[in-house]
Design a protein around this motif. Structure first.
Motif, mmCIF file in Angstrom:
data_model
loop_
_atom_site.group_PDB
_atom_site.id
_atom_site.type_symbol
_atom_site.label_atom_id
_atom_site.label_comp_id
_atom_site.label_asym_id
_atom_site.label_seq_id
_atom_site.Cartn_x
_atom_site.Cartn_y
_atom_site.Cartn_z
ATOM 1 N N ARG A 18 31.427 -15.459 -18.668
ATOM 2 C CA ARG A 18 31.204 -14.264 -19.471
ATOM 3 C C ARG A 18 29.703 -14.093 -19.671
ATOM 4 O O ARG A 18 29.031 -15.010 -20.139
ATOM 5 C CB ARG A 18 31.943 -14.381 -20.800
ATOM 6 N N LEU A 19 29.235 -12.907 -19.300
ATOM 7 C CA LEU A 19 27.815 -12.587 -19.387
ATOM 8 C C LEU A 19 27.579 -11.686 -20.587
ATOM 9 O O LEU A 19 28.191 -10.617 -20.696
ATOM 10 C CB LEU A 19 27.354 -11.890 -18.109
ATOM 11 N N ALA A 20 26.707 -12.118 -21.492
ATOM 12 C CA ALA A 20 26.339 -11.316 -22.654
ATOM 13 C C ALA A 20 24.928 -10.779 -22.455
ATOM 14 O O ALA A 20 23.997 -11.528 -22.178
ATOM 15 C CB ALA A 20 26.403 -12.164 -23.921
ATOM 16 N N THR A 21 24.816 -9.447 -22.581
ATOM 17 C CA THR A 21 23.526 -8.779 -22.478
ATOM 18 C C THR A 21 23.277 -8.028 -23.782
ATOM 19 O O THR A 21 24.176 -7.852 -24.596
ATOM 20 C CB THR A 21 23.505 -7.777 -21.297
ATOM 21 N N LEU A 22 22.028 -7.583 -23.971
ATOM 22 C CA LEU A 22 21.661 -6.826 -25.166
ATOM 23 C C LEU A 22 21.492 -5.360 -24.794
ATOM 24 O O LEU A 22 20.602 -5.006 -24.034
ATOM 25 C CB LEU A 22 20.368 -7.380 -25.761
ATOM 26 N N GLY A 23 22.384 -4.532 -25.325
ATOM 27 C CA GLY A 23 22.344 -3.107 -25.030
ATOM 28 C C GLY A 23 21.880 -2.300 -26.224
ATOM 29 O O GLY A 23 21.617 -2.845 -27.303
ATOM 30 N N THR A 61 16.293 -3.529 -19.192
ATOM 31 C CA THR A 61 15.565 -3.243 -20.431
ATOM 32 C C THR A 61 15.179 -4.521 -21.166
ATOM 33 O O THR A 61 14.084 -4.632 -21.710
ATOM 34 C CB THR A 61 16.428 -2.363 -21.361
ATOM 35 N N ASP A 62 16.103 -5.500 -21.180
ATOM 36 C CA ASP A 62 15.863 -6.771 -21.887
ATOM 37 C C ASP A 62 16.522 -7.881 -21.055
ATOM 38 O O ASP A 62 17.747 -7.944 -20.966
ATOM 39 C CB ASP A 62 16.472 -6.724 -23.287
ATOM 40 N N ALA A 63 15.715 -8.723 -20.462
ATOM 41 C CA ALA A 63 16.200 -9.727 -19.500
ATOM 42 C C ALA A 63 16.784 -10.975 -20.148
ATOM 43 O O ALA A 63 17.211 -11.889 -19.452
ATOM 44 C CB ALA A 63 15.073 -10.125 -18.554
ATOM 45 N N ARG A 64 16.853 -11.024 -21.474
ATOM 46 C CA ARG A 64 17.458 -12.179 -22.148
ATOM 47 C C ARG A 64 18.977 -12.045 -22.112
ATOM 48 O O ARG A 64 19.522 -11.022 -22.527
ATOM 49 C CB ARG A 64 16.990 -12.280 -23.597
ATOM 50 N N VAL A 65 19.647 -13.090 -21.617
ATOM 51 C CA VAL A 65 21.110 -13.085 -21.536
ATOM 52 C C VAL A 65 21.659 -14.432 -21.988
ATOM 53 O O VAL A 65 20.945 -15.426 -22.062
ATOM 54 C CB VAL A 65 21.625 -12.781 -20.105
ATOM 55 N N SER A 66 22.943 -14.427 -22.252
ATOM 56 C CA SER A 66 23.680 -15.654 -22.511
ATOM 57 C C SER A 66 24.888 -15.638 -21.586
ATOM 58 O O SER A 66 25.543 -14.598 -21.425
ATOM 59 C CB SER A 66 24.123 -15.703 -23.972
ATOM 60 N N PHE A 67 25.180 -16.774 -20.973
ATOM 61 C CA PHE A 67 26.275 -16.874 -20.014
ATOM 62 C C PHE A 67 27.157 -18.043 -20.442
ATOM 63 O O PHE A 67 26.662 -19.161 -20.632
ATOM 64 C CB PHE A 67 25.704 -17.115 -18.615
ATOM 65 N N VAL A 68 28.447 -17.787 -20.643
ATOM 66 C CA VAL A 68 29.376 -18.811 -21.109
ATOM 67 C C VAL A 68 30.458 -19.066 -20.074
ATOM 68 O O VAL A 68 31.052 -18.127 -19.531
ATOM 69 C CB VAL A 68 30.032 -18.400 -22.449
ATOM 70 N N VAL A 69 30.679 -20.345 -19.808
ATOM 71 C CA VAL A 69 31.794 -20.795 -18.973
ATOM 72 C C VAL A 69 32.516 -21.853 -19.787
ATOM 73 O O VAL A 69 31.905 -22.827 -20.224
ATOM 74 C CB VAL A 69 31.296 -21.394 -17.634
ATOM 75 N N ASP A 70 33.812 -21.640 -20.033
ATOM 76 C CA ASP A 70 34.566 -22.608 -20.824
ATOM 77 C C ASP A 70 36.028 -22.598 -20.406
ATOM 78 O O ASP A 70 36.476 -21.704 -19.705
ATOM 79 C CB ASP A 70 34.418 -22.344 -22.322
ATOM 80 N N GLY A 81 40.703 -35.050 -30.715
ATOM 81 C CA GLY A 81 41.672 -34.583 -29.727
ATOM 82 C C GLY A 81 41.432 -33.180 -29.199
ATOM 83 O O GLY A 81 42.310 -32.592 -28.562
ATOM 84 N N GLN A 82 40.248 -32.627 -29.413
ATOM 85 C CA GLN A 82 39.936 -31.283 -28.900
ATOM 86 C C GLN A 82 40.055 -31.242 -27.383
ATOM 87 O O GLN A 82 39.710 -32.201 -26.692
ATOM 88 C CB GLN A 82 38.513 -30.881 -29.280
ATOM 89 N N THR A 83 40.524 -30.106 -26.872
ATOM 90 C CA THR A 83 40.596 -29.925 -25.421
ATOM 91 C C THR A 83 39.610 -28.875 -24.919
ATOM 92 O O THR A 83 39.414 -28.735 -23.720
ATOM 93 C CB THR A 83 42.018 -29.530 -24.975
ATOM 94 N N GLY A 84 38.985 -28.126 -25.831
ATOM 95 C CA GLY A 84 38.004 -27.123 -25.429
ATOM 96 C C GLY A 84 36.734 -27.775 -24.908
ATOM 97 O O GLY A 84 36.261 -28.773 -25.444
ATOM 98 N N ARG A 85 36.192 -27.191 -23.844
ATOM 99 C CA ARG A 85 34.938 -27.697 -23.269
ATOM 100 C C ARG A 85 34.218 -26.542 -22.597
ATOM 101 O O ARG A 85 34.835 -25.519 -22.265
ATOM 102 C CB ARG A 85 35.206 -28.808 -22.255
#
Length: 133
Positions: A18-23, A61-70, A81-85
Motif C-alpha cells: 500500500r502506497l501512501a502519498t500526500l495529496g 508535487t511532494d515526493a515523500r511517501v510511505s509504503f506498507v507491506v504486511d 502470540g501476535q501473528t501480524g508482521r
C-alpha cells in the motif's frame, strides 16, 4: 544494504503493498503491485493507467511517501502470540518512464522508492524495530 536478509526475503514473497502519498485533500493510500531490485534495494511500483493516477500527481508535487507491506503469519511471531508482521518504508519517490511496462496490462510509468526509514514488526524477531537508512 538497506534491508536485512529477512526483510528482503519477506518483501520478495509479498504480492501487494500500500502506497501512501500526500495529496491536496490529505493522505491517499492505494494498494499497488511492486518489485524489489535485490541489488540496489530500491522498490518500483506501477499499475494500469499509473501515469495519469492521482498518486503520481501527488508524488510530482511532494515526493515523500510511505509504503506498507504486511500480512498475518501462519504461526505466532510476536509478543503475546501476535501473528501480524510487516514493514513500513518511508521513502523519497521518483517518477520514471520505463522502456517497457513492468507487467502486461501496465503502463510504462513507474515510481521508484528510495527508502529513508524502515519500521519493521515481528520480522527479524518479536516486536518492533526502526532505523534510518
Amino acid at each position: 544494504m538497506t534491508f536485512t536478509r529477512t526483510e528482503l526475503r519477506y518483501l520478495l514473497d509479498q504480492p501487494l503493498g500500500r502506497l501512501a502519498t500526500l495529496g491536496p485533500g490529505g493522505p491517499q493510500v492505494t494498494p499497488v503491485a511492486f518489485w524489489v531490485d535485490t541489488a540496489t534495494h530500491l522498490i518500483e511500483v506501477s499499475g494500469p493507467n499509473f501515469g495519469t493516477s492521482q498518486k503520481v500527481r501527488n508524488i510530482r508535487t511532494d515526493a515523500r511517501v510511505s509504503f506498507v507491506v504486511d500480512d498475518m503469519a501462519s504461526e505466532p511471531v510476536g509478543p503475546g502470540g501476535q501473528t501480524g508482521r510487516g514493514l513500513e518504508i518511508r521513502a523519497h519517490a521518483e517518477v520514471l518512464a520505463a522502456e517497457r511496462p513492468l507487467r502486461e496490462g501496465f503502463g510504462n510509468i513507474l515510481v521508484r522508492l528510495h527508502p529513508r526509514r524502515i519500521l519493521a514488526w515481528n520480522l527479524d524477531g518479536p516486536g518492533r524495530n526502526s532505523r534510518d537508512v
